[in-house]
Design an enzyme around this catalytic site. Structure first.
Site, PDB file in Angstrom:
ATOM      1  N   ARG A  79      -3.733   3.403  -7.148  1.00 37.52           N
ATOM      2  CA  ARG A  79      -5.232   3.876  -6.683  1.00 37.52           C
ATOM      3  C   ARG A  79      -6.174   4.251  -7.801  1.00 37.52           C
ATOM      4  O   ARG A  79      -5.850   4.999  -8.688  1.00 37.52           O
ATOM      5  CB  ARG A  79      -5.016   5.094  -5.355  1.00 37.52           C
ATOM      6  CG  ARG A  79      -4.309   4.558  -4.196  1.00 37.52           C
ATOM      7  CD  ARG A  79      -4.063   5.756  -3.325  1.00 37.52           C
ATOM      8  NE  ARG A  79      -3.165   6.882  -3.721  1.00 37.52           N
ATOM      9  CZ  ARG A  79      -3.410   7.923  -4.473  1.00 37.52           C
ATOM     10  NH1 ARG A  79      -4.781   8.251  -4.594  1.00 37.52           N
ATOM     11  NH2 ARG A  79      -2.433   8.713  -4.839  1.00 37.52           N
ATOM     12  N   TYR A 207      -4.492  -3.558  -5.004  1.00 36.80           N
ATOM     13  CA  TYR A 207      -3.367  -2.744  -4.928  1.00 36.80           C
ATOM     14  C   TYR A 207      -3.401  -2.044  -3.670  1.00 36.80           C
ATOM     15  O   TYR A 207      -4.095  -1.413  -3.011  1.00 36.80           O
ATOM     16  CB  TYR A 207      -3.524  -1.623  -6.314  1.00 36.80           C
ATOM     17  CG  TYR A 207      -2.711  -0.275  -5.981  1.00 36.80           C
ATOM     18  CD1 TYR A 207      -1.133  -0.615  -6.252  1.00 36.80           C
ATOM     19  CD2 TYR A 207      -2.878   0.611  -5.264  1.00 36.80           C
ATOM     20  CE1 TYR A 207      -0.308   0.448  -6.141  1.00 36.80           C
ATOM     21  CE2 TYR A 207      -2.135   1.919  -5.015  1.00 36.80           C
ATOM     22  CZ  TYR A 207      -0.650   1.501  -5.636  1.00 36.80           C
ATOM     23  OH  TYR A 207       0.287   2.770  -5.406  1.00 36.80           O
ATOM     24  N   GLY A 208      -1.989  -1.654  -3.262  1.00 39.13           N
ATOM     25  CA  GLY A 208      -1.607  -1.057  -1.818  1.00 39.13           C
ATOM     26  C   GLY A 208      -2.764  -0.107  -1.566  1.00 39.13           C
ATOM     27  O   GLY A 208      -3.134  -0.518  -0.286  1.00 39.13           O
ATOM     28  N   GLY A 209      -2.801   1.068  -2.067  1.00 41.72           N
ATOM     29  CA  GLY A 209      -3.445   2.020  -1.593  1.00 41.72           C
ATOM     30  C   GLY A 209      -5.035   1.847  -1.656  1.00 41.72           C
ATOM     31  O   GLY A 209      -5.879   2.448  -0.799  1.00 41.72           O
ATOM     32  N   LYS A 216      -3.973   4.320   3.608  1.00 42.06           N
ATOM     33  CA  LYS A 216      -4.560   5.444   3.162  1.00 42.06           C
ATOM     34  C   LYS A 216      -6.161   5.320   3.626  1.00 42.06           C
ATOM     35  O   LYS A 216      -6.424   6.787   3.998  1.00 42.06           O
ATOM     36  CB  LYS A 216      -4.786   5.540   1.568  1.00 42.06           C
ATOM     37  CG  LYS A 216      -3.428   5.454   0.637  1.00 42.06           C
ATOM     38  CD  LYS A 216      -2.443   6.637   1.365  1.00 42.06           C
ATOM     39  CE  LYS A 216      -1.381   6.688   0.443  1.00 42.06           C
ATOM     40  NZ  LYS A 216      -0.484   7.834   0.947  1.00 42.06           N
ATOM     41  N   HIS A 236      -0.794  13.488   5.157  1.00 43.89           N
ATOM     42  CA  HIS A 236      -0.079  12.792   4.101  1.00 43.89           C
ATOM     43  C   HIS A 236       1.617  13.327   4.309  1.00 43.89           C
ATOM     44  O   HIS A 236       1.961  13.922   3.403  1.00 43.89           O
ATOM     45  CB  HIS A 236      -0.673  12.834   2.885  1.00 43.89           C
ATOM     46  CG  HIS A 236       0.025  12.189   1.702  1.00 43.89           C
ATOM     47  ND1 HIS A 236      -0.316  12.455   0.365  1.00 43.89           N
ATOM     48  CD2 HIS A 236       0.463  11.045   1.716  1.00 43.89           C
ATOM     49  CE1 HIS A 236       0.373  11.414  -0.193  1.00 43.89           C
ATOM     50  NE2 HIS A 236       0.945  10.531   0.443  1.00 43.89           N
ATOM     51  N   SER A 258       1.400  12.031  -4.003  1.00 46.56           N
ATOM     52  CA  SER A 258       2.120  10.919  -4.218  1.00 46.56           C
ATOM     53  C   SER A 258       3.110  10.700  -5.308  1.00 46.56           C
ATOM     54  O   SER A 258       2.888  11.628  -6.323  1.00 46.56           O
ATOM     55  CB  SER A 258       1.022   9.839  -4.565  1.00 46.56           C
ATOM     56  OG  SER A 258      -0.221   9.944  -3.646  1.00 46.56           O
ATOM     57  N   CYS A 260       5.982  12.076  -5.298  1.00 42.56           N
ATOM     58  CA  CYS A 260       6.769  13.421  -5.631  1.00 42.56           C
ATOM     59  C   CYS A 260       8.211  13.474  -4.787  1.00 42.56           C
ATOM     60  O   CYS A 260       8.726  14.474  -4.542  1.00 42.56           O
ATOM     61  CB  CYS A 260       5.969  14.525  -5.217  1.00 42.56           C
ATOM     62  SG  CYS A 260       4.801  14.752  -6.408  1.00 42.56           S
ATOM     63  N   ASP A 287       5.503   8.651   4.837  1.00 45.49           N
ATOM     64  CA  ASP A 287       4.329   8.827   3.969  1.00 45.49           C
ATOM     65  C   ASP A 287       2.977   9.401   4.837  1.00 45.49           C
ATOM     66  O   ASP A 287       2.306  10.259   4.311  1.00 45.49           O
ATOM     67  CB  ASP A 287       3.692   7.478   3.406  1.00 45.49           C
ATOM     68  CG  ASP A 287       2.541   7.648   2.494  1.00 45.49           C
ATOM     69  OD1 ASP A 287       2.849   8.427   1.704  1.00 45.49           O
ATOM     70  OD2 ASP A 287       1.759   6.874   2.443  1.00 45.49           O
ATOM     71  N   ARG A 378       6.210  -0.941  -7.114  1.00 44.04           N
ATOM     72  CA  ARG A 378       6.534  -0.578  -5.521  1.00 44.04           C
ATOM     73  C   ARG A 378       7.419  -1.855  -4.861  1.00 44.04           C
ATOM     74  O   ARG A 378       7.497  -3.028  -5.075  1.00 44.04           O
ATOM     75  CB  ARG A 378       5.047  -0.679  -4.872  1.00 44.04           C
ATOM     76  CG  ARG A 378       4.212   0.228  -5.403  1.00 44.04           C
ATOM     77  CD  ARG A 378       4.416   1.621  -4.766  1.00 44.04           C
ATOM     78  NE  ARG A 378       3.757   2.884  -5.295  1.00 44.04           N
ATOM     79  CZ  ARG A 378       3.319   3.933  -4.615  1.00 44.04           C
ATOM     80  NH1 ARG A 378       3.913   3.990  -3.374  1.00 44.04           N
ATOM     81  NH2 ARG A 378       2.626   4.925  -5.103  1.00 44.04           N
TER      82      ARG A 378
HETATM   83  C1  OXD Z   1       0.211   7.200  -2.532  1.00 44.27           C
HETATM   84  C2  OXD Z   1       1.111   5.968  -1.766  1.00 44.27           C
HETATM   85  O1  OXD Z   1      -0.396   6.960  -3.348  1.00 44.27           O
HETATM   86  O2  OXD Z   1       1.812   6.646  -0.502  1.00 44.27           O
HETATM   87  O3  OXD Z   1       0.340   8.202  -1.975  1.00 44.27           O
HETATM   88  O4  OXD Z   1       1.235   5.073  -2.042  1.00 44.27           O
HETATM   89 MN    MN Z   2       1.503   8.629  -0.118  1.00 44.25          MN
END
Ligand code: OXD
Ligand code: MN
Length: 603
Positions: A79, A207-209, A216, A236, A258, A260, A287, A378
């Site tokens: 992100r 990218y995903g996020g 998100k 979140h 994120s 963690c 998530d 990922r």
């Molecule tokens: C993040 C995710 O970045 O869930 O929090 O991909």
């Molecule tokens: Mn996340």
């Protein structure tokens, strides 16, 4: 796409949707418009097309059936918070923790980038549903994109296609998300949210996020604005269910920044002794949680997503067997390492292979001094494949939440677990969370930063208004609100070794949380909140050395005084909007610490 697979917009009954699709197709100049129906046949065709053009590699069909491998552009791996904007009407609406630009100003920057950007490309229209079908909490979004890779990810992460159009109906409203790969130039990368138009515009990142706009952008940033208006919470948070040996079920929601360990905690495998005694852990989500009051006045949570977008490195049979099982088949891997037999590998997944191709496409051996997989590589995997997915995970009503847990990555200061004294105190605990930065966002790895409720990158409005909203929700729920806790799995000794084993052993902490939320469990009072006794978290059973056990539950008055003074400065930065209740919780904590320090001096 051939004409057969095109759906003429004239046949779309929802006029608002039809009109928007027409406008976007005229603006972007797309060669053709393709409506995604979410079917098996459709995704097989798209995946095959991407295999043929080199976007995807088909993985070994025995070891990873129907699974694919992708590499991103080397500068498109996470992100981009500095290029993410909340374009609310005023700067004050977005608040000091968000990048802001006035809507008109941002449209003047980003709209021209979309003009003609899909020439020579197919424009995909993705209707998607966030939340279980038939849930009063579910919401429809439409993402328009020119990336089939985004379509393939969205099909795993959301309920896509007809199911969403059915929910939408002829008159329904939807969140709009417009995405284009552009040319992946980081200088042209913008992730913009226009809350007053229910619109997301994302350019130049896949990218995903940044690009899977249901996640998100919609389920957190735009949803948090709606939640504030309508009296619910978009968070979140993972959601998990714990069943005790008597068969009582307790649901817990937990917010961590994120990367963690949310996915690991959501899929935790309890230690042998717990399983033998009859404890069970089930996953509802890893998530995002949407929480609303039920008819009985309690907070109920749904997972709006349909898949997991999990961090691969560190995931193994030892750390998270349920995640590994979830991503065995029907999965899309991005930026991990590719092996010669078309299987995949990442750091932490057992012994290194003798040779691989790394996430950048270069030859790699164990002697290479760079990781084979990107630290933020990922897997995108269907949630229903998780062996411990809860039978309640698609419950339209959601699950009743008894405890909310906050956590960060802290090397020192914060004990393994403590319980807040009240909802108000819990809101303060969440508001003052800090954590070390991870690879999920670009820049500043390891740096300690404030990440309130793990929502710093995801809150779509003024952070202090968000805290006030939490306090207001607490007023509404009164006695029925969940109990609030804070955990820290990441404390280290002076040599940098982890003090707590984590993973499955976190069950010991969860059990204490379950007991406390039900009004039981042994605890001792401390200036920061209630701490467990060492027995209550099974330190002895774990065989932890006395000093380690003591450090894990230690509240060092000197360190905490410094922490609270720093928090005071941070909170003051929110000026007049800072809720009085949050400021007074900080003052009260300071006083309790000072008193406790004096008592210690007199001992
Ligand atoms: C993040 C995710 O970045 O869930 O929090 O991909
Ligand atoms: Mn996340």
């Amino acid at each position: 796409m051939t004409g057969k697979h095109r759906r003429e917009t004239e046949s779309m009954a929802n006029q608002k949707l039809q009109q928007w699709v027409d406008e976007v197709s005229a603006c972007t100049g797309a060669d053709s418009v393709y409506w995604c129906d979410g079917s098996e046949e459709e995704i097989e065709r798209l995946n095959q097309m991407m295999v043929e053009d080199g976007t995807l590699v088909r993985l070994d069909p025995e070891k990873h059936p129907n699974s694919f491998y992708a590499r991103s552009d080397v500068n498109d791996v996470a992100r981009v918070e500095d290029r993410t904007f909340i374009c609310a009407a005023t700067l004050d609406d977005a608040g000091p923790t968000n990048n802001w630009m006035a809507p008109d100003q941002m449209h003047a920057v980003i709209d021209p980038l979309f003009e003609g950007c899909m020439q020579g490309r197919t424009m995909y229209v993705i209707p998607y549903l966030m939340g279980p079908p038939g849930s009063p909490m579910a919401k429809v979004g439409i993402e328009i994109t020119d990336s089939p890779y985004v379509v393939a990810n969205m099909r795993i992460m959301t309920r896509m296609g007809q199911v969403a159009l059915d929910e939408l109906g002829d008159e329904g409203d939807f969140g709009k998300g417009l995405h284009s790969t552009g040319n992946l130039d980081p200088e042209q990368r913008y992730i913009c949210h226009f809350p007053d138009e229910n619109l997301i515009m994302s350019f130049s990142s896949n990218y995903g996020g940044n690009a899977l706009l249901g996640k998100k952008c919609f389920a957190l940033r735009l949803a948090s604005v709606l939640a504030n208006r309508e009296g619910w919470l978009a968070e979140h948070m993972l959601i998990l269910g714990l069943t005790d040996p008597e068969g009582n079920k307790t649901y817990v929601a937990a917010a961590f920044p994120s990367a963690c360990g949310k996915t690991n905690l959501a899929m935790l495998v309890p230690p042998e002794s717990f399983t033998a005694a009859g404890w069970r852990v089930e996953t509802i989500g890893d998530d995002i949680a949407w929480l609303k009051f039920g008819d009985d006045g309690r907070l109920y949570a749904i997972n709006p997503e349909f898949g997991f977008f999990g961090v691969a490195p560190g995931t193994s049979q030892e750390t998270n067997p349920n995640a590994l099982a979830s991503c065995r088949a029907n999965t899309l891997f991005t930026n991990v390492a590719l092996l010669p037999d078309n299987t995949i590998w990442w750091e932490g997944l057992g012994d290194p292979p003798p040779e691989a191709t790394d996430w950048k496409g270069n030859p790699w051996t164990p002697e290479s001094d760079i990781p084979a997989a990107h630290p933020n590589s990922r897997f995108t995997a269907p949630a229903e494949q998780c062996p411990c997915i809860s039978p309640d995970w698609e419950s339209p009503q959601g699950v009743p939440i008894s405890a909310i847990v906050f956590g960060g990555r802290r090397t020192s200061t914060t004990p393994l677990v403590y319980q807040a004294r009240s909802w108000q105190h819990g809101t303060y605990v969440g508001a003052t969370m800090t954590s070390e930065k991870t690879a999920a966002a670009v820049g500043g790895l390891g740096e300690l930063r404030h990440d309130p409720m793990a929502m710093l990158p995801f809150c779509g409005y003024h952070m202090a208004d968000y805290w006030q909203h939490w306090l207001d929700v607490g007023e509404t729920g009164g006695e029925k609100m969940p109990t609030v806790f804070h955990v820290n799995w990441f404390r280290r000794d002076a040599e940098g070794n982890w003090l707590w084993p984590g993973f499955g052993e976190n069950m010991r902490v969860l059990k204490w949380i379950v007991d406390r939320a039900a009004g039981g469990g042994d605890a001792v009072d401390s200036p920061i909140g209630w701490l467990p006794t060492p027995e209550a978290v099974g330190f002895e059973e774990l065989g932890l050395a006395d000093e380690v056990a003591a450090t894990l539950l230690d509240v060092d008055i000197g360190e905490w005084l410094a922490e609270v003074r720093e928090r005071g400065e941070y909170l003051a930065g929110f000026g007049e909007k800072l809720p009085e209740a949050i400021a007074s919780e900080n003052d009260a904590l300071l006083q309790r610490l000072e008193l406790s320090g004096q008592d210690k001096d007199q001992e």
